[in-house]
Design an enzyme around this catalytic site. Structure first.
Site, PDB file in Angstrom:
ATOM      1  N   HIS A  51      45.053  43.103  35.334  1.00  0.00           N
ATOM      2  CA  HIS A  51      45.702  42.792  36.590  1.00  0.00           C
ATOM      3  C   HIS A  51      45.108  43.559  37.971  1.00  0.00           C
ATOM      4  O   HIS A  51      44.692  44.727  37.705  1.00  0.00           O
ATOM      5  CB  HIS A  51      47.098  43.211  36.654  1.00  0.00           C
ATOM      6  CG  HIS A  51      47.963  42.824  37.815  1.00  0.00           C
ATOM      7  ND1 HIS A  51      48.053  41.597  37.939  1.00  0.00           N
ATOM      8  CD2 HIS A  51      48.754  43.481  38.597  1.00  0.00           C
ATOM      9  CE1 HIS A  51      48.728  41.186  38.824  1.00  0.00           C
ATOM     10  NE2 HIS A  51      49.260  42.272  39.576  1.00  0.00           N
ATOM     11  N   SER A 108      48.201  40.070  43.578  1.00  0.00           N
ATOM     12  CA  SER A 108      49.500  40.166  42.722  1.00  0.00           C
ATOM     13  C   SER A 108      50.587  39.506  43.670  1.00  0.00           C
ATOM     14  O   SER A 108      50.481  38.327  44.086  1.00  0.00           O
ATOM     15  CB  SER A 108      49.940  41.558  42.616  1.00  0.00           C
ATOM     16  OG  SER A 108      50.721  41.808  41.597  1.00  0.00           O
ATOM     17  N   GLU A 120      45.563  39.516  31.570  1.00  0.00           N
ATOM     18  CA  GLU A 120      46.869  39.768  32.157  1.00  0.00           C
ATOM     19  C   GLU A 120      47.973  38.775  31.923  1.00  0.00           C
ATOM     20  O   GLU A 120      47.405  37.677  31.669  1.00  0.00           O
ATOM     21  CB  GLU A 120      46.304  40.094  33.577  1.00  0.00           C
ATOM     22  CG  GLU A 120      45.905  38.810  34.179  1.00  0.00           C
ATOM     23  CD  GLU A 120      45.801  39.024  35.790  1.00  0.00           C
ATOM     24  OE1 GLU A 120      46.843  39.414  36.315  1.00  0.00           O
ATOM     25  OE2 GLU A 120      44.760  38.956  36.390  1.00  0.00           O
TER      26      GLU A 120
END
Length: 325
Positions: free
Chosen positions: A286, A158, A256
């Site tokens: 995610h 991320s 995502e």
């Protein structure tokens, strides 16, 4: 985008496992029953509790320590490759997340890569806004070099995935100037590479993504960047200098909103003549590899990432001398 297309990254599409389809349905149902996650500092405790659910890998030991002036956790696998190390940069949109909460997830990667992983507790916004995270990541990287590690791979998920790519680019540039050693590889999962939020999938995958939203990312971006330019290469590697980067592997879920952050980053790497491998996982969301207790795809993705890291850490001998001061 398909494998073999001109100027495109090598793209590998993984079909959804039948067992994962049922597991993902259960996960999505559970998420719907819970209140939306707080993207600000108030959400730190809940986020850490979620990440600590990742099981510890067999044979990995953990140690709280400081590297390069940055606090964090070492994840030591059994029989590591001599001279190799991983700098792990955790996710959390630059606002939440901690090394302690991520140590078991990073340990799963360390075990597969056969290299110790240092999970850095880089500064979080709003207490320590941009560019504190970049400065801490660089300090930890240089600390690993000073500790005698000659082959370092950068790994992150991320926001930490974007930060890993930023750090890889900046340390590669520093190596060209004789100031440190080059990273040997980077592996990123669901990386946030464009804080300007210009990817088409921000909208096109919004109904499929149960975890992220444009609104939540905008809040985190504001806390992290304030009035700084979202296209600053230190914040968004999509707009950075790609010259000389080591081999890079990217993993992203097809469901995502950051799908295009990974796709576009991979294509830019390939267009620059760099080794880039993109893995797109059908039905996944995610940072799905953290769910390895439930998802076959998570375990498979970690195996793929571990093999990539193990190969590059063990066999890459490219290093630039550190300039004496």
């Amino acid at each position: 985008m398909s494998a073999g297309a001109p100027s495109s990254a090598r793209a590998i599409h993984h079909s959804e496992h039948l067992a994962d389809r049922a597991a993902m349905l259960a996960i999505r149902t559970m998420i719907k029953l819970q209140p939306p996650a707080d993207p600000g500092p108030a959400g730190r405790t809940a986020f850490d509790e979620l990440m600590t659910k990742t099981p510890s890998a067999d044979g990995v030991t953990y140690e709280s320590t400081v590297v390069g002036g940055v606090a964090g956790w070492w994840c030591h696998p059994a029989e590591p490759v001599a001279g190799g190390a991983i700098l792990y940069l955790h996710g959390g949109a630059y606002v939440v997340g901690s090394a302690q909460a991520y140590r078991h997830f990073a340990g799963q990667i360390a075990s597969r890569a056969k290299a110790p992983a240092f999970v850095a507790d880089y500064g979080l916004a709003p207490e320590r806004p941009f560019p504190a995270a970049v400065e801490d990541a660089e300090a930890a990287y240089r600390g690993l070099i000073a500790a005698g590690f000659s082959r370092i791979a950068l790994v992150g998920d991320s926001a930490g995935g974007g930060l890993a790519l930023v750090t890889a680019a900046r340390m590669t540039q520093a190596a060209r100037e004789g100031m440190t050693s080059s990273p040997v590889a980077a592996c990123v999962m669901s990386p946030w590479t464009d804080l300007a939020l210009t990817g088409e999938s921000i909208e096109s995958r919004a109904k499929h993504d149960p975890l992220l939203s444009r609104g939540a990312l905008e809040i985190a971006r504001r806390l992290y960047l304030g009035q700084q330019d979202a296209k600053d290469p230190r914040a968004s590697p999509l707009y950075g200098d790609l010259a000389g980067l080591p081999p890079i592997q990217l993993h992203v879920g097809e469901d995502e909103i950051l799908l295009d952050d990974a796709r576009r980053q991979a294509d830019l790497l390939a267009k620059s003549g760099l080794a880039a491998e993109l893995h797109v996982w059908q039905g996944m969301v995610h940072v799905f590899p953290a769910n390895l207790a439930l998802l076959h795809a998570a375990r498979e993705a970690l195996d793929v990432a571990g093999a990539f890291l193990r190969s590059n850490i063990a066999h890459c001998n490219i290093a630039h001398p550190v300039r004496s001061t």
